[in-house]
Structure formats: C-alpha cells, structure tokens
Write a protein that holds these residues in place. Structure first.
Motif, PDB file in Angstrom:
ATOM      1  N   HIS A  10       0.529  -2.335  -2.429  1.00  0.00           N
ATOM      2  CA  HIS A  10       1.359  -1.413  -3.216  1.00  0.00           C
ATOM      3  C   HIS A  10       1.620  -1.977  -4.613  1.00  0.00           C
ATOM      4  O   HIS A  10       2.732  -1.945  -5.112  1.00  0.00           O
ATOM      5  N   GLU A  31      -3.333   0.002  -2.593  1.00  0.00           N
ATOM      6  CA  GLU A  31      -3.279  -0.813  -1.381  1.00  0.00           C
ATOM      7  C   GLU A  31      -4.613  -0.709  -0.675  1.00  0.00           C
ATOM      8  O   GLU A  31      -5.389   0.225  -0.897  1.00  0.00           O
ATOM      9  N   HIS A  63      -0.809   6.437   7.001  1.00  0.00           N
ATOM     10  CA  HIS A  63       0.550   5.887   7.021  1.00  0.00           C
ATOM     11  C   HIS A  63       1.324   6.388   5.805  1.00  0.00           C
ATOM     12  O   HIS A  63       0.751   6.911   4.855  1.00  0.00           O
ATOM     13  N   HIS A 115       5.117   5.937   3.260  1.00  0.00           N
ATOM     14  CA  HIS A 115       5.807   4.883   2.514  1.00  0.00           C
ATOM     15  C   HIS A 115       7.287   5.166   2.406  1.00  0.00           C
ATOM     16  O   HIS A 115       7.704   6.323   2.350  1.00  0.00           O
ATOM     17  N   ASP A 158       5.466   0.004   4.097  1.00  0.00           N
ATOM     18  CA  ASP A 158       4.675   0.943   4.885  1.00  0.00           C
ATOM     19  C   ASP A 158       5.493   1.514   6.027  1.00  0.00           C
ATOM     20  O   ASP A 158       6.318   0.825   6.617  1.00  0.00           O
TER      21      ASP A 158
HETATM   22 ZN    ZN Z   1       0.982   1.439   2.301  1.00  0.00          ZN
END
Ligand code: ZN
Ligand code: ZN
Length: 151
Positions: free
Chosen positions: A36, A84, A91, A93, A104
C-alpha cells in the motif's frame, strides 16, 4: 535468520512475460516490504538501492506491473494511488481517517463479488471494492494519551 516473504521477483516477471530488469525487481522488493505504498514512497525506496533510477522509470514499472496483474493499484478517496502485490483475492482495505494508514481486510466470502447490491440495473457483477474508514490503533493510542495528559 528471519524468514522473508520477499517474492521471487524474477520468476514473477518471467511468468507475466515481462523482461527482468533491475528496476522492476527493485520495485517488487519495495512493494513486498511496504504494501500500500504510493509511487513516491516506492521511488524513494528504489533510489536507495538504484540511485541512477529515474522517477519516471519507477512510475513506468508500477504501471507495467499493474497492467500485467502483478500489482494492484487502489485509490482511497483523498489519497494518491497506492500499490500492493496482493492481487486477485478481492480483498478490501481499511483506511485510517487521521493518518491514512492502510490495512488489508480479507474478502468476506473469499471470492468476487462478495457484496450483492439490492439492484444491479442490468449489470453483470464482477467485483466489489470496499474501503472501510476508521481510526488505526496508533492514532487511537495517541487520542487516549492526549485525554490522559489533559488537566
Ligand atoms: Zn491490500
Ligand atoms: Zn492512524
């Protein structure tokens, strides 16, 4: 010895059909260390090991990696694009509203789309990208300290 999770950058690049270059390997290593990260943070990290690398070269590599599916770019509101290496798992955030820290959040159902809107206006759903907002533990600790320190 500390176990490292640094991916085999050269193998990743070859699998994706990209030429293995020092800059690409350095960018993947930077993202493995600092998920990130914004482009500027990646530039700073890469310059530490490859001082002759240009900012533009790093930007190009980030775009190449994203286009090849090796990196993912997320854009929480009010932040620059963050990159990332964790790709393809849908996924999400959680972003700190104070300091911008990003963590995450695993996909709830394990596959996309993990949310189903009440109506889709005729669209076929592909994925859901959710950003949760909150206060990170560091900022929360600061707030508590401030309250305790107050007269
Ligand atoms: Zn992530
Ligand atoms: Zn925070």
């Amino acid at each position: 010895m500390i176990e490292t999770t640094t991916p085999d950058a050269a193998a990743l690049l070859r699998e994706a059909g990209l030429r293995v270059t020092d800059t690409r390997v350095a960018v993947i290593a930077a993202l493995a260390d600092m998920p990130h990260s914004g482009a500027d943070a990646v530039v700073a990290r890469v310059e530490a090991t490859l001082p002759t690398t240009s900012r533009q070269a790093v930007y190009n590599v980030l775009n190449d990696l994203a286009a090849a599916g090796l990196a993912r770019r997320i854009e929480p509101a009010g932040q620059p694009g963050l990159y990332e290496l964790r790709v393809g798992d849908n996924h999400h955030h959680i972003v700190c509203q104070r300091c911008g820290a990003v963590a995450d959040v695993d996909c709830v159902t394990g596959h996309a789309p993990c949310l189903t809107p009440s109506q889709t206006s005729g669209f076929d759903l592909a994925e859901a990208e959710v950003t949760f907002w909150g206060i990170c533990s560091d900022c929360k600790a600061l707030t508590v300290d401030a309250v305790v320190a107050a007269p």
